[in-house]
Design a protein around this motif. Sequence first.
Motif, mmCIF file in Angstrom:
data_model
loop_
_atom_site.group_PDB
_atom_site.id
_atom_site.type_symbol
_atom_site.label_atom_id
_atom_site.label_comp_id
_atom_site.label_asym_id
_atom_site.label_seq_id
_atom_site.Cartn_x
_atom_site.Cartn_y
_atom_site.Cartn_z
ATOM 1 N N GLY A 24 -2.631 -3.426 -8.071
ATOM 2 C CA GLY A 24 -3.241 -4.223 -7.009
ATOM 3 C C GLY A 24 -2.206 -4.937 -6.169
ATOM 4 O O GLY A 24 -1.110 -4.414 -5.921
ATOM 5 N N ARG A 25 -2.580 -6.140 -5.708
ATOM 6 C CA ARG A 25 -1.690 -6.935 -4.856
ATOM 7 C C ARG A 25 -1.383 -8.285 -5.483
ATOM 8 O O ARG A 25 -0.377 -8.897 -5.181
ATOM 9 C CB ARG A 25 -2.343 -7.202 -3.489
ATOM 10 C CG ARG A 25 -2.784 -5.974 -2.734
ATOM 11 C CD ARG A 25 -1.585 -5.187 -2.273
ATOM 12 N NE ARG A 25 -1.971 -4.086 -1.394
ATOM 13 C CZ ARG A 25 -2.656 -3.020 -1.749
ATOM 14 N NH1 ARG A 25 -3.055 -2.888 -2.994
ATOM 15 N NH2 ARG A 25 -2.936 -2.072 -0.880
ATOM 16 N N ASP A 26 -2.314 -8.748 -6.315
ATOM 17 C CA ASP A 26 -2.190 -10.116 -6.828
ATOM 18 C C ASP A 26 -2.501 -10.173 -8.316
ATOM 19 O O ASP A 26 -2.926 -11.194 -8.819
ATOM 20 C CB ASP A 26 -3.154 -11.030 -6.067
ATOM 21 C CG ASP A 26 -4.619 -10.617 -6.261
ATOM 22 O OD1 ASP A 26 -4.868 -9.468 -6.694
ATOM 23 O OD2 ASP A 26 -5.500 -11.438 -6.011
ATOM 24 N N ILE A 27 -2.318 -9.064 -8.995
ATOM 25 C CA ILE A 27 -2.666 -9.049 -10.429
ATOM 26 C C ILE A 27 -1.712 -9.984 -11.184
ATOM 27 O O ILE A 27 -2.143 -10.823 -11.964
ATOM 28 C CB ILE A 27 -2.597 -7.611 -11.018
ATOM 29 C CG1 ILE A 27 -3.424 -6.629 -10.183
ATOM 30 C CG2 ILE A 27 -3.033 -7.608 -12.487
ATOM 31 C CD1 ILE A 27 -4.887 -6.930 -10.080
ATOM 32 N N ARG A 78 -12.133 6.239 -0.166
ATOM 33 C CA ARG A 78 -10.764 6.642 0.183
ATOM 34 C C ARG A 78 -10.633 7.043 1.652
ATOM 35 O O ARG A 78 -9.574 7.503 2.075
ATOM 36 C CB ARG A 78 -10.299 7.820 -0.680
ATOM 37 C CG ARG A 78 -10.428 7.607 -2.176
ATOM 38 C CD ARG A 78 -9.515 6.540 -2.707
ATOM 39 N NE ARG A 78 -9.925 6.080 -4.029
ATOM 40 C CZ ARG A 78 -9.445 5.017 -4.631
ATOM 41 N NH1 ARG A 78 -8.538 4.268 -4.052
ATOM 42 N NH2 ARG A 78 -9.880 4.660 -5.823
ATOM 43 N N ASP A 95 -2.338 -8.328 4.306
ATOM 44 C CA ASP A 95 -2.253 -8.567 2.855
ATOM 45 C C ASP A 95 -1.252 -9.680 2.525
ATOM 46 O O ASP A 95 -1.460 -10.468 1.611
ATOM 47 C CB ASP A 95 -1.844 -7.282 2.108
ATOM 48 C CG ASP A 95 -2.929 -6.205 2.157
ATOM 49 O OD1 ASP A 95 -4.063 -6.517 2.569
ATOM 50 O OD2 ASP A 95 -2.629 -5.047 1.799
ATOM 51 N N SER A 103 0.846 -1.207 0.000
ATOM 52 C CA SER A 103 0.000 0.000 0.000
ATOM 53 C C SER A 103 0.873 1.246 0.000
ATOM 54 O O SER A 103 1.948 1.245 0.607
ATOM 55 C CB SER A 103 -0.840 0.089 1.271
ATOM 56 O OG SER A 103 -1.442 -1.107 1.563
ATOM 57 N N ARG A 115 -2.662 -13.410 4.274
ATOM 58 C CA ARG A 115 -3.978 -14.040 4.098
ATOM 59 C C ARG A 115 -3.809 -15.331 3.285
ATOM 60 O O ARG A 115 -2.854 -15.490 2.519
ATOM 61 C CB ARG A 115 -4.957 -13.079 3.417
ATOM 62 C CG ARG A 115 -4.592 -12.779 2.010
ATOM 63 C CD ARG A 115 -5.646 -12.018 1.233
ATOM 64 N NE ARG A 115 -5.035 -11.593 0.003
ATOM 65 C CZ ARG A 115 -4.824 -10.324 -0.344
ATOM 66 N NH1 ARG A 115 -5.215 -9.339 0.434
ATOM 67 N NH2 ARG A 115 -4.239 -10.059 -1.483
ATOM 68 N N TYR A 117 -12.164 -3.526 -4.147
ATOM 69 C CA TYR A 117 -12.185 -4.036 -2.757
ATOM 70 C C TYR A 117 -12.722 -2.974 -1.805
ATOM 71 O O TYR A 117 -13.477 -3.273 -0.875
ATOM 72 C CB TYR A 117 -10.787 -4.473 -2.311
ATOM 73 C CG TYR A 117 -10.376 -5.774 -2.953
ATOM 74 C CD1 TYR A 117 -10.944 -6.967 -2.534
ATOM 75 C CD2 TYR A 117 -9.465 -5.800 -3.999
ATOM 76 C CE1 TYR A 117 -10.604 -8.166 -3.133
ATOM 77 C CE2 TYR A 117 -9.112 -7.000 -4.605
ATOM 78 C CZ TYR A 117 -9.683 -8.179 -4.176
ATOM 79 O OH TYR A 117 -9.363 -9.363 -4.761
ATOM 80 N N ARG A 118 -12.349 -1.736 -2.029
ATOM 81 C CA ARG A 118 -12.851 -0.646 -1.179
ATOM 82 C C ARG A 118 -14.363 -0.484 -1.361
ATOM 83 O O ARG A 118 -15.093 -0.221 -0.412
ATOM 84 C CB ARG A 118 -12.132 0.660 -1.529
ATOM 85 C CG ARG A 118 -10.697 0.699 -1.025
ATOM 86 C CD ARG A 118 -9.921 1.869 -1.629
ATOM 87 N NE ARG A 118 -8.551 1.895 -1.166
ATOM 88 C CZ ARG A 118 -8.121 2.579 -0.096
ATOM 89 N NH1 ARG A 118 -8.952 3.337 0.573
ATOM 90 N NH2 ARG A 118 -6.865 2.526 0.275
HETATM 91 O O1 DC Z 1 -4.480 -0.270 -3.338
HETATM 92 P P1 DC Z 1 -5.459 0.084 -2.226
HETATM 93 O O2 DC Z 1 -4.826 0.632 -0.982
HETATM 94 O O3 DC Z 1 -6.594 0.924 -2.703
HETATM 95 O O4 DC Z 1 -6.092 -1.329 -1.809
HETATM 96 C C1 DC Z 1 -7.002 -1.441 -0.765
HETATM 97 C C2 DC Z 1 -6.955 -2.819 -0.137
HETATM 98 O O5 DC Z 1 -7.475 -3.789 -1.041
HETATM 99 C C3 DC Z 1 -5.601 -3.322 0.287
HETATM 100 O O6 DC Z 1 -5.382 -3.116 1.664
HETATM 101 C C4 DC Z 1 -5.626 -4.787 -0.002
HETATM 102 C C5 DC Z 1 -6.755 -4.991 -0.945
HETATM 103 N N1 DC Z 1 -6.344 -5.390 -2.281
HETATM 104 C C6 DC Z 1 -6.114 -6.727 -2.502
HETATM 105 O O7 DC Z 1 -6.191 -7.522 -1.582
HETATM 106 N N2 DC Z 1 -5.822 -7.161 -3.758
HETATM 107 C C7 DC Z 1 -5.723 -6.290 -4.782
HETATM 108 N N3 DC Z 1 -5.457 -6.734 -6.021
HETATM 109 C C8 DC Z 1 -5.916 -4.903 -4.557
HETATM 110 C C9 DC Z 1 -6.216 -4.475 -3.284
#
Ligand code: DC
Length: 226
Positions: A130-133, A92, A185, A14, A188, A40-41
């Motif tokens: 993202g986190r897992d794209i 946000r 994150d 983040s 999990r 996700y938000r």
């Molecule tokens: O990028 P961001 O801070 O707006 O993302 C918000 C939350 O969404 C972040 O804490 C983890 C989750 N997230 C996720 O698990 N997988 C993603 N591809 C994007 C975000």
Amino acid sequence: MHIPDIIIAVDGYSSTGKSSFAKAIAKEFSFTYLDSGALYRGVTLFAMENGFIDEDCRIDEKGLETALNNLDIHFGEGGTYMGDRLIEKEIRSLEVASKVSPIATVPQVRAYVDRKLREEGQHKRVVMDGRDIGTTVFPEAELKIFMTADPLVRAERRAAEMRAKGEDVSIENVLKNLQERDYIDSHRETSPLSKADDAVVLDNSYMTPDDQMQWLKKVMAERFGC
Ligand code: DC
């Protein structure tokens, strides 16, 4: 620079500037930008407003899963929508930020967001952050970038962003929220945040947006000869 029809995945922690960088890439190469965190938000805001998550972040998973069948969160003019309602500002807030990581651990929520993203990405020429794209949503993405930066630099950036929007926050609280989110994150069970083996790492603690774009162009030239 002629860019082939590719998918660019921008993953990482983040507040490492993923969305700013992904937006800049979209602008530079005329790609579509997709913000997976916003989905996700959006689900989190929905869960908060409908009683599927309480103050202590206890989640009514069954109820939420059923409600997802009728939930319409999508991108449109000006940002993210829940049905006809523009929710860009609400998603946000620090309150949503503090509940989004637990919500993002729910497997059905991840499946919901993945499905939306895959629909949007099928025509290529997209950049998603993202986190897992790069690991889960588009493991076949032609270019994967993994962003990281010093936690304090990240907290300062996020605090400045929130203050600019009128939220009164302390660096300590923001840093705490960031570290909690990093932990959830990365730990999990379903698709944790992790670097894809074939991702290129970008530590931008001390880089300007311009430096990052130069870095990217070099990577693109090496990869795609463009
Ligand atoms: O990028 P961001 O801070 O707006 O993302 C918000 C939350 O969404 C972040 O804490 C983890 C989750 N997230 C996720 O698990 N997988 C993603 N591809 C994007 C975000």
